[in-house]
Scaffold this active site. Structure first.
Site, short mmCIF file in Angstrom:
data_model
loop_
_atom_site.label_atom_id
_atom_site.label_comp_id
_atom_site.label_asym_id
_atom_site.label_seq_id
_atom_site.Cartn_x
_atom_site.Cartn_y
_atom_site.Cartn_z
N LYS A 151 -70.64 47.59 -2.63
CA LYS A 151 -70.29 47.65 -1.20
C LYS A 151 -71.46 47.23 -0.32
O LYS A 151 -72.61 47.55 -0.60
CB LYS A 151 -69.90 49.09 -0.85
CG LYS A 151 -68.72 49.63 -1.65
CD LYS A 151 -67.41 49.31 -1.00
CE LYS A 151 -67.18 50.22 0.19
NZ LYS A 151 -65.85 50.02 0.74
N LYS A 175 -64.93 41.24 -1.86
CA LYS A 175 -63.98 42.36 -1.84
C LYS A 175 -63.32 42.34 -0.46
O LYS A 175 -63.97 42.62 0.55
CB LYS A 175 -64.67 43.69 -2.08
CG LYS A 175 -63.70 44.85 -2.16
CD LYS A 175 -64.40 46.11 -2.62
CE LYS A 175 -63.42 47.23 -2.95
NZ LYS A 175 -62.56 47.63 -1.87
N CYS A 211 -60.46 62.64 35.04
CA CYS A 211 -60.59 62.69 36.49
C CYS A 211 -59.25 63.11 37.08
O CYS A 211 -58.20 62.63 36.65
CB CYS A 211 -60.98 61.30 36.99
SG CYS A 211 -60.75 61.10 38.75
N LYS A 222 -66.89 41.37 -12.13
CA LYS A 222 -66.02 41.62 -13.28
C LYS A 222 -66.64 40.97 -14.52
O LYS A 222 -67.05 39.80 -14.46
CB LYS A 222 -64.63 41.02 -13.02
CG LYS A 222 -63.93 41.66 -11.84
CD LYS A 222 -62.65 40.95 -11.46
CE LYS A 222 -62.08 41.61 -10.21
NZ LYS A 222 -60.96 40.88 -9.64
S1 IVH Z 1 -59.97 43.94 -8.56
C1 IVH Z 1 -59.12 45.98 -11.93
N1 IVH Z 1 -60.89 42.25 -6.79
O1 IVH Z 1 -60.14 46.79 -3.74
C2 IVH Z 1 -59.54 46.21 -10.60
N2 IVH Z 1 -59.92 44.25 -6.03
O2 IVH Z 1 -61.23 49.39 -4.41
C3 IVH Z 1 -58.51 45.92 -9.60
N3 IVH Z 1 -59.84 44.46 -3.60
O3 IVH Z 1 -57.16 48.13 -5.00
C4 IVH Z 1 -58.99 45.38 -8.34
N4 IVH Z 1 -60.76 42.53 -3.13
O4 IVH Z 1 -56.97 46.27 -3.27
C5 IVH Z 1 -60.29 43.44 -7.00
N5 IVH Z 1 -61.68 40.65 -5.32
C6 IVH Z 1 -61.11 41.82 -5.53
C7 IVH Z 1 -60.71 42.65 -4.47
C8 IVH Z 1 -60.12 43.87 -4.77
C9 IVH Z 1 -60.23 43.62 -2.63
C10 IVH Z 1 -59.24 45.77 -3.39
C11 IVH Z 1 -57.99 46.02 -4.18
C12 IVH Z 1 -58.27 47.28 -4.98
C13 IVH Z 1 -59.40 47.89 -4.22
C14 IVH Z 1 -60.24 48.76 -5.12
#
Ligand code: IVH
Length: 685
Positions: free
Chosen positions: A316, A120, A428, A292
């Site tokens: 996270k 992420k 100061c 996913k």
């Molecule tokens: S999938 C269907 N994959 O995280 C879900 N998001 O908290 C759409 N993000 O708005 C997002 N890395 O900007 C996805 N590998 C990743 C990601 C990712 C960063 C961000 C993205 C999203 C946010 C959600």
């Protein structure tokens, strides 16, 4: 605001007000009063509070950190909404996520739920629309339904292809725009050098760089991109997430090589642990792992809840925290006099980086967290932000630990350290006499808007200070005389030669004549930027009048300050700061010293009233009634811009005897040419 503790809301409001004031000083007065690090610490604290209480984000200056508020882009309606992600924090949560999916789909026990795992990335999402393989639109996420059209900027990002090979007629892909850690640090270094805004973290830097009205700025920023999904797509797609990503990658879209397909929960947990271990070494910020469901038919059946898909989740990373002992609290005095408490810690490894200091932000924070010397504290690193003390382990507090008393005197110079009403920072008051500040103050003193002494930049000021040649501003004007008598003259010192020393002395000599507003501004009095310096100078009218009013007796000064309050545009805060400055004996002495050394000119007429305000002027040939520098300073003080070369933008060329090519160029371009006499008549002698 509901759900937000009063103390957090109040702290947020107070820091937000402080940040707005710093922004105003920085952008409008060009006179910042905090260092970049101090500013960043305030932003970091706001972000921390907003992370805990997202409702605080509304109207917060953090939204402007990346220059967001200035941008005005066309809106774009996303053909399919851009979703957000549900967050989980523990392995148990991950198991519950998968169990929820199994139950929803009514899967048999032996049926595996394969998950596609991706880092992420801490950036911002972007939607790219390709039609017949050609990039036609780039849009930010916005609120998920409607984003902003940033197409020209997106075209400048090298990782984003303009054309795709073999793509379907309509293909919308989504991914993350981000900035690498090293690129971020280098950008901030460049920004600092250029006196431009510093970004709080790579995400803000990426957002600020993408959301620029001028694509040339975006082009100069090192933005990168990774694909993580798609929106509208015409025609058939492969049946799984992993295959779709590979399919999209084959068109030329950048995939994250750290993404992978896993068979079950143990698989994703292994990826999670591996990425967590690698996190510090990865060249961009990641804050977790996204899982996913691999099968797209299952994704369809699972659908979404509120604005997040039921088939994906963000796992996270825990904030990078560790416990250690707080051995002491050091007070650092910044270049502008701000006292910042820093926790001295027994070194501890936090997320792979050894931490021995952590910021405590300010005295309110110490009180709020009740941090005491001898406490065991929890320290945290988040991204590239300075490590912070999160909280105290109260159960491990040693008997007899005393509440911390914040000093009210500067630990460097011993001057009083004051905290103004409504301010979080204690400062100061030593100014030019405080060693922590003097180099910065002297640098300000000789800067362009102040004494404008050529050849005396930060490096030279620091060297002259280190060699003990200047201790205060008056010494600058004694430098030549002292140098003549010195056994180690400047010309023999490192970095100097006969010519540079001579040039410097000449530049200093030229600046003995200075206008009163410039002198006042140069003193670096808090709240006295160029505008206020001019108002104060106009009120007194001359250096003599100012000296009579402010440097004769306390009573006389009190009376003068009271009168000064009546000046339109000068608020009580400014007058009080001016009064406080004069009340310090060392400042009083500095001002007297300077008045005895300088030829102080009365303030000029209001620049905007002058007939040359806003005009671009070029001086050429020999001027007979004034030196070139005087002419330049005078013209600038009347609001004109002085340029060294003639172009279409030039309004007036002032030509003296011996003028050559510039005069010819002016004639060629039809620019107005006048003699020195005519010029003086125009500006009123
Ligand atoms: S999938 C269907 N994959 O995280 C879900 N998001 O908290 C759409 N993000 O708005 C997002 N890395 O900007 C996805 N590998 C990743 C990601 C990712 C960063 C961000 C993205 C999203 C946010 C959600």
């Amino acid at each position: 605001m509901t759900g937000i503790p009063e103390a957090a809301a109040a702290e947020h409001a107070r820091i937000a007000a402080e940040v707005r004031e710093h922004d105003r000083r920085y952008y409008e007065e060009d006179a910042p009063t905090v260092t970049d690090a101090e500013y960043d610490a305030l932003i970091a604290r706001l972000l921390e509070l907003e992370e805990a209480y997202p409702a605080l984000k509304a109207g917060s200056p953090t939204a402007m950190v990346a220059g967001q508020a200035v941008a005005k882009f066309d809106k774009v309606l996303h053909s399919k909404p851009m979703l957000s992600l549900e967050k989980v924090f523990t392995e148990e949560d991950v198991r519950a996520f998968v169990t929820g999916i199994r139950n929803f789909l009514r899967l048999d026990a032996e049926e595996e739920v394969a998950l596609y795992a991706e880092p992420k990335i801490d950036g911002l999402s972007l939607s790219l629309r390709y039609e017949r393989g050609v990039l036609v639109q780039g849009a930010t996420r916005g609120d998920g339904r409607e984003g902003e059209n940033v197409t020209p900027n997106v075209r400048t990002i090298a990782a984003i292809p303009e054309r795709l090979k073999g793509a379907p007629d309509v293909l919308e892909v989504r991914g993350e725009v981000y900035m690498g850690k090293a690129d971020f640090l280098a950008l901030n270094a460049r920004q600092a050098e250029a006196g431009e805004k510093i970004f709080a973290n790579p995400r803000n830097a990426a957002a600020g760089s993408l959301r620029q009205l001028d694509p040339a700025i975006t082009a100069a920023r090192p933005l990168r991109f990774f694909l993580h999904g798609w929106g509208e797509v015409s025609g058939p797609m492969p049946p799984t997430q992993a295959e779709c990503m590979a399919w999209l990658g084959a068109f030329g879209l950048p995939l994250n090589p750290r993404s992978c397909l896993t068979r079950d929960i143990d698989g994703v947990m292994a990826v999670f642990r591996r990425l967590e271990a690698e996190r510090a070494a990865i060249d961009y910020d990641i804050d977790g792992v996204v899982y996913k469901v691999d099968r797209l038919d299952w994704q369809d059946r699972l659908g979404m809840v509120s604005r997040a898909p039921r088939w994906a989740v963000a796992h996270k990373f825990p904030a990078e925290q560790a416990q250690t002992l707080l051995e002491g609290i050091d007070i650092q005095v910044g270049r502008t006099g701000a006292l910042t408490p820093v926790a001295r810690l027994i070194p501890v490894s936090v997320g792979g980086v050894v931490v021995s200091n952590a910021t405590l932000h300010n005295e309110d924070e110490i009180a709020r967290k009740d941090v005491r010397v001898g406490d065991t504290v929890v320290v945290q690193r988040a991204g590239d932000v300075i490590p912070q003390v999160v909280r105290v382990q109260l159960d491990r507090r040693p008997a007899g630990a005393e509440p911390y008393v914040f000093p009210d005197h500067c630990p460097v110079c011993g001057s009083l350290a004051l905290r103004e009403e409504g301010e979080v920072v204690r400062r100061c008051t030593g100014g030019l006499t405080c060693e922590a500040q003097v180099v910065e103050r002297l640098r300000h003193f000789v800067s362009r808007q102040a004494f404008d002494i050529e050849g005396l930049g930060e490096k030279q000021v620091k060297a002259l200070w280190d060699w003990g040649l200047i201790r205060g501003p008056g010494d600058i004007f004694r430098l030549e005389e002292q140098d003549a008598a010195s056994l180690t003259p400047l010309r023999n010192r490192e970095g100097w030669g006969s010519l540079s020393a001579r040039n410097l002395f000449e530049a200093i000599r030229e600046r003995r004549r200075i206008t009163l507003p410039r002198l006042l501004f140069a003193l670096g009095i808090r709240h006295v930027g160029e505008r206020n310096a001019t108002l104060i100078a106009r009120f007194f009218g001359s250096a003599e009048a100012l000296a009579e009013a402010c440097l004769t007796s306390e009573e006389r000064r009190a009376q003068a300050l009271e009168e000064l309050q009546t000046v339109d545009g000068l608020g009580p805060i400014v007058v009080e700061a001016f009064g406080q400055f004069l009340a310090e004996p060392h400042n009083d002495a500095t001002l007297r010293d300077l008045l005895s050394l300088l030829d102080v000119l009365p303030p000029e007429a209001r620049a905007s009233d002058s007939p040359v305000a806003g005009k671009t002027v070029v001086f050429t040939g020999t001027l007979e009634r004034m030196t070139r520098d005087e002419a330049k300073a005078r013209a600038e003080s009347l609001g004109a811009k002085v340029s060294g070369s003639v172009s279409k933008k030039t309004d007036i060329v002032v030509a003296g005897p011996g003028a050559g090519s510039k005069l010819a160029k002016a004639a060629e371009l039809g620019v107005q040419v006048m003699s020195e006499e005519e010029w003086l008549a125009l500006i009123g002698g």
